[in-house]
Design a protein around this motif. Structure first.
Motif, PDB file in Angstrom:
ATOM      1  N   ASP A  39       0.811  -1.217   0.000  1.00 43.30           N
ATOM      2  CA  ASP A  39       0.000   0.000   0.000  1.00 43.30           C
ATOM      3  C   ASP A  39       0.845   1.269   0.000  1.00 43.30           C
ATOM      4  OD1 ASP A  39       1.057  -0.358   2.493  1.00 43.30           O
ATOM      5  OD2 ASP A  39      -0.770   0.163   3.603  1.00 43.30           O
ATOM      6  N   ALA A  40       2.113   1.154  -0.392  1.00 38.84           N
ATOM      7  CA  ALA A  40       2.999   2.316  -0.379  1.00 38.84           C
ATOM      8  C   ALA A  40       3.872   2.324  -1.629  1.00 38.84           C
ATOM      9  CB  ALA A  40       3.875   2.300   0.869  1.00 38.84           C
ATOM     10  N   PHE A  41       4.567   3.429  -1.805  1.00 35.06           N
ATOM     11  CA  PHE A  41       5.574   3.541  -2.865  1.00 35.06           C
ATOM     12  C   PHE A  41       6.951   3.601  -2.218  1.00 35.06           C
ATOM     13  CE2 PHE A  41       1.761   5.410  -4.736  1.00 35.06           C
ATOM     14  CZ  PHE A  41       1.709   4.780  -5.976  1.00 35.06           C
ATOM     15  N   VAL A  42       7.909   2.936  -2.824  1.00 35.65           N
ATOM     16  CA  VAL A  42       9.297   2.983  -2.366  1.00 35.65           C
ATOM     17  C   VAL A  42      10.128   3.671  -3.435  1.00 35.65           C
ATOM     18  CG1 VAL A  42      11.313   1.660  -1.655  1.00 35.65           C
ATOM     19  CG2 VAL A  42       9.015   0.868  -1.031  1.00 35.65           C
ATOM     20  N   VAL A  43      10.801   4.733  -3.031  1.00 39.52           N
ATOM     21  CA  VAL A  43      11.635   5.516  -3.936  1.00 39.52           C
ATOM     22  C   VAL A  43      13.079   5.365  -3.484  1.00 39.52           C
ATOM     23  CG1 VAL A  43      12.150   7.827  -4.805  1.00 39.52           C
ATOM     24  CG2 VAL A  43       9.777   7.168  -4.346  1.00 39.52           C
ATOM     25  N   THR A  44      13.950   4.910  -4.379  1.00 34.93           N
ATOM     26  CA  THR A  44      15.358   4.694  -4.050  1.00 34.93           C
ATOM     27  C   THR A  44      16.212   5.761  -4.706  1.00 34.93           C
ATOM     28  OG1 THR A  44      14.987   2.309  -3.902  1.00 34.93           O
ATOM     29  CG2 THR A  44      17.269   3.056  -4.108  1.00 34.93           C
ATOM     30  N   LEU A  45      17.138   6.333  -3.918  1.00 36.57           N
ATOM     31  CA  LEU A  45      18.005   7.394  -4.399  1.00 36.57           C
ATOM     32  C   LEU A  45      19.353   6.844  -4.823  1.00 36.57           C
ATOM     33  CD1 LEU A  45      15.827   8.753  -2.518  1.00 36.57           C
ATOM     34  CD2 LEU A  45      17.462  10.627  -2.275  1.00 36.57           C
ATOM     35  N   ASP A  46      20.138   7.717  -5.469  1.00 37.46           N
ATOM     36  CA  ASP A  46      21.430   7.302  -5.992  1.00 37.46           C
ATOM     37  C   ASP A  46      22.454   7.013  -4.894  1.00 37.46           C
ATOM     38  OD1 ASP A  46      21.581   9.928  -5.264  1.00 37.46           O
ATOM     39  OD2 ASP A  46      22.421  10.663  -7.137  1.00 37.46           O
ATOM     40  N   ASP A  47      22.174   7.382  -3.641  1.00 33.34           N
ATOM     41  CA  ASP A  47      23.082   7.043  -2.549  1.00 33.34           C
ATOM     42  C   ASP A  47      22.713   5.718  -1.885  1.00 33.34           C
ATOM     43  OD1 ASP A  47      20.810   7.680  -1.147  1.00 33.34           O
ATOM     44  OD2 ASP A  47      21.712   9.276   0.055  1.00 33.34           O
ATOM     45  N   GLY A  48      21.707   5.023  -2.444  1.00 32.04           N
ATOM     46  CA  GLY A  48      21.307   3.726  -1.928  1.00 32.04           C
ATOM     47  C   GLY A  48      20.218   3.755  -0.887  1.00 32.04           C
ATOM     48  N   THR A  49      19.862   4.932  -0.388  1.00 27.84           N
ATOM     49  CA  THR A  49      18.796   5.027   0.617  1.00 27.84           C
ATOM     50  C   THR A  49      17.434   5.034  -0.058  1.00 27.84           C
ATOM     51  OG1 THR A  49      18.867   7.450   0.616  1.00 27.84           O
ATOM     52  CG2 THR A  49      20.295   6.289   2.184  1.00 27.84           C
ATOM     53  N   SER A  50      16.404   4.749   0.731  1.00 28.48           N
ATOM     54  CA  SER A  50      15.043   4.679   0.196  1.00 28.48           C
ATOM     55  C   SER A  50      14.097   5.516   1.047  1.00 28.48           C
ATOM     56  CB  SER A  50      14.546   3.235   0.148  1.00 28.48           C
ATOM     57  OG  SER A  50      15.329   2.453  -0.735  1.00 28.48           O
ATOM     58  N   GLU A  51      13.021   5.946   0.431  1.00 22.73           N
ATOM     59  CA  GLU A  51      11.958   6.672   1.107  1.00 22.73           C
ATOM     60  C   GLU A  51      10.633   6.005   0.758  1.00 22.73           C
ATOM     61  OE1 GLU A  51      12.320   9.072   3.201  1.00 22.73           O
ATOM     62  OE2 GLU A  51      14.351   9.843   2.833  1.00 22.73           O
ATOM     63  N   ARG A  52       9.709   5.976   1.731  1.00 22.97           N
ATOM     64  CA  ARG A  52       8.392   5.386   1.524  1.00 22.97           C
ATOM     65  C   ARG A  52       7.335   6.478   1.598  1.00 22.97           C
ATOM     66  NH1 ARG A  52       7.909  -0.091   2.016  1.00 22.97           N
ATOM     67  NH2 ARG A  52       5.767   0.076   2.792  1.00 22.97           N
ATOM     68  N   ALA A  53       6.313   6.348   0.785  1.00 23.92           N
ATOM     69  CA  ALA A  53       5.243   7.345   0.779  1.00 23.92           C
ATOM     70  C   ALA A  53       3.939   6.712   0.350  1.00 23.92           C
ATOM     71  CB  ALA A  53       5.590   8.497  -0.156  1.00 23.92           C
ATOM     72  N   ARG A  54       2.842   7.337   0.797  1.00 23.86           N
ATOM     73  CA  ARG A  54       1.512   6.876   0.396  1.00 23.86           C
ATOM     74  C   ARG A  54       1.183   7.318  -1.036  1.00 23.86           C
ATOM     75  NH1 ARG A  54      -2.307   9.274   4.850  1.00 23.86           N
ATOM     76  NH2 ARG A  54      -3.896   8.063   3.728  1.00 23.86           N
ATOM     77  N   ARG A  55       1.706   8.462  -1.428  1.00 27.04           N
ATOM     78  CA  ARG A  55       1.444   8.999  -2.766  1.00 27.04           C
ATOM     79  C   ARG A  55       2.724   9.625  -3.320  1.00 27.04           C
ATOM     80  NH1 ARG A  55      -2.426   6.683  -1.292  1.00 27.04           N
ATOM     81  NH2 ARG A  55      -4.638   7.239  -1.485  1.00 27.04           N
ATOM     82  N   LEU A  56       2.758   9.770  -4.649  1.00 21.35           N
ATOM     83  CA  LEU A  56       3.882  10.418  -5.315  1.00 21.35           C
ATOM     84  C   LEU A  56       3.386  11.564  -6.180  1.00 21.35           C
ATOM     85  CD1 LEU A  56       6.032   7.396  -6.620  1.00 21.35           C
ATOM     86  CD2 LEU A  56       6.319   8.689  -4.487  1.00 21.35           C
ATOM     87  N   LEU A  57       4.150  12.650  -6.184  1.00 21.61           N
ATOM     88  CA  LEU A  57       3.941  13.743  -7.133  1.00 21.61           C
ATOM     89  C   LEU A  57       5.211  13.870  -7.955  1.00 21.61           C
ATOM     90  CD1 LEU A  57       2.485  16.135  -8.362  1.00 21.61           C
ATOM     91  CD2 LEU A  57       3.237  17.535  -6.416  1.00 21.61           C
ATOM     92  N   VAL A  58       5.105  13.594  -9.246  1.00 21.02           N
ATOM     93  CA  VAL A  58       6.258  13.637 -10.149  1.00 21.02           C
ATOM     94  C   VAL A  58       6.300  15.002 -10.824  1.00 21.02           C
ATOM     95  CG1 VAL A  58       7.307  12.626 -12.210  1.00 21.02           C
ATOM     96  CG2 VAL A  58       6.195  11.147 -10.515  1.00 21.02           C
ATOM     97  N   ALA A  59       7.375  15.726 -10.572  1.00 20.96           N
ATOM     98  CA  ALA A  59       7.551  17.064 -11.159  1.00 20.96           C
ATOM     99  C   ALA A  59       8.990  17.198 -11.644  1.00 20.96           C
ATOM    100  CB  ALA A  59       7.211  18.141 -10.139  1.00 20.96           C
ATOM    101  N   THR A  60       9.380  16.249 -12.469  1.00 22.59           N
ATOM    102  CA  THR A  60      10.782  16.115 -12.881  1.00 22.59           C
ATOM    103  C   THR A  60      11.158  16.972 -14.079  1.00 22.59           C
ATOM    104  OG1 THR A  60      10.004  14.127 -14.014  1.00 22.59           O
ATOM    105  CG2 THR A  60      11.163  13.824 -11.933  1.00 22.59           C
ATOM    106  N   GLY A  61      10.181  17.646 -14.685  1.00 19.79           N
ATOM    107  CA  GLY A  61      10.496  18.524 -15.806  1.00 19.79           C
ATOM    108  C   GLY A  61      10.777  17.772 -17.095  1.00 19.79           C
ATOM    109  N   LEU A  62      11.520  18.428 -17.968  1.00 22.68           N
ATOM    110  CA  LEU A  62      11.796  17.834 -19.279  1.00 22.68           C
ATOM    111  C   LEU A  62      13.229  18.106 -19.697  1.00 22.68           C
ATOM    112  CD1 LEU A  62      11.916  20.333 -21.523  1.00 22.68           C
ATOM    113  CD2 LEU A  62       9.446  20.240 -21.272  1.00 22.68           C
ATOM    114  N   VAL A  63      13.623  17.434 -20.764  1.00 21.19           N
ATOM    115  CA  VAL A  63      14.930  17.638 -21.386  1.00 21.19           C
ATOM    116  C   VAL A  63      14.716  18.296 -22.743  1.00 21.19           C
ATOM    117  CG1 VAL A  63      16.990  16.515 -22.315  1.00 21.19           C
ATOM    118  CG2 VAL A  63      15.938  15.660 -20.204  1.00 21.19           C
ATOM    119  N   ASP A  64      15.464  19.368 -23.007  1.00 21.50           N
ATOM    120  CA  ASP A  64      15.415  20.024 -24.313  1.00 21.50           C
ATOM    121  C   ASP A  64      16.403  19.336 -25.246  1.00 21.50           C
ATOM    122  OD1 ASP A  64      13.653  22.422 -23.786  1.00 21.50           O
ATOM    123  OD2 ASP A  64      15.185  22.767 -22.264  1.00 21.50           O
TER     124      ASP A  64
END
Length: 324
Positions: free
Chosen positions: A85-110
């Motif tokens: 019932d959660a999302f697991v987000v893993t970062l480039d340093d190997g750590t993880s974060e858990r959340a009930r919801r995600l908001l993706v605002a990563t932008g774009l590449v030109d």
């Protein structure tokens, strides 16, 4: 576990995060620290903050978020997936974060044409949005670098800001007879041939060189990039880039409130709206955050009702149990 993890700390992500923090949600923003508009001298068309340097704007936004109890982490997301019932987000340093919801605002590449000297001037005197930077190059000698069928549209658009405009056909289709008539009527010179190099003198754009060797002096150049949503590391969610309906690139599709096709995941800013300026990205972040918060409220309410039912059932069982 946090209520929301916001992936991307630009205008959309921070606006959404502040809205959620003010709604008393536990919010974490993960930001890689590479905003798309970092090369620009200032953000324009932002009411009350005209010309504010992009990094200053983000610094103010982070301070506001922290003031409401939100948290900002510097890092790059390398994977994200649902875990029960959660999302697991893993970062480039190997750590993880858990959340009930995600908001993706990563932008774009030109995605810019591979022309020597072009990217070095990007965000300075090579630009694409007249509403963002047209005023700053008004009345200058501007060139439009053709890359697609939209190049004539770009030329007619930038004609509003200068009388001295040249359309370099480059790799775009030749103007149709009707388009050629429109360009001529507006006094826009058309130069055929492929552009070989963007020239600079004393740290400023000075012109373009064609493969023929001809040099055309210009002090500013506009080019329409191909926009591609930045979704690195998010494939595990099932969130993928799809062709944009305007044919300008690829985006993460969402509804009007920012809900993506992945339950529990919202998208805001340039990752879904490829043409959004800073003001639009801010508004989209706030709108998506409000919808996301309402979704959490619905879940919280359902859980509370279930707890109430269990409490009542337990009370009834206690009353009717043997020995009473």
């Amino acid at each position: 576990m946090r209520d929301v993890v916001v992936i991307g700390g630009g205008a959309a992500g921070l606006s959404g995060a502040v809205t959620l923090a003010r709604a008393r949600r536990s919010v974490l923003v993960i930001d890689a620290g590479s905003p798309r508009n970092a090369p620009a001298d200032g953000v324009h068309g932002l009411l009350g903050l005209e010309g504010v340097p992009p990094l200053d704007l983000l610094e103010r936004g982070r301070a506001e978020l922290v003031g409401y109890g939100g948290v900002v982490r510097t890092g790059r997301v390398v994977s994200a997936e649902r875990d029960d019932d959660a999302f697991v987000v893993t970062l480039d340093d190997g750590t993880s974060e858990r959340a009930r919801r995600l908001l993706v605002a990563t932008g774009l590449v030109d995605e810019l044409p591979e022309i020597p000297g072009l990217r070095e001037r990007w965000g300075h005197d090579v630009l694409h949005c007249p509403y963002c930077h047209g005023w700053e190059v008004r009345d200058q000698a501007i060139g439009v670098l053709g890359t697609s069928a939209r190049s004539v549209h770009q030329a007619l658009l930038f004609r509003q800001w200068t009388d001295d405009l040249v359309l370099f056909v480059n790799t775009s289709p030749d103007p149709t007879p009707e388009e050629a008539e429109q360009l001529a009527a507006r006094g826009i010179r058309v130069v055929t041939g492929v552009v070989d190099e963007v020239l600079s003198t004393d740290g400023r754009l000075s012109g373009v060189r064609l493969v023929s060797g001809e040099v055309v002096a210009r002090s500013a150049l506009t080019v329409m990039p191909r926009f591609v949503a930045r979704l690195d590391g998010l494939a595990g969610l099932g969130l993928v880039a799809v062709p944009h309906e305007m044919g300008v690139g690829e985006h993460a599709a969402s509804d009007l409130m920012g809900a993506s096709s992945v339950p529990g995941v919202w998208v805001a800013g340039n990752a879904t709206d490829l043409m959004a300026q800073v003001t639009g990205a801010m508004a989209a972040g706030t709108r998506a955050a409000a919808a996301l918060n309402m979704d959490l409220i619905a879940e919280d309410t359902a859980l509370a009702v279930a707890d109430l039912h269990r409490h009542r059932e337990g009370h009834v069982q206690a009353i009717h149990s043997p020995g009473r």
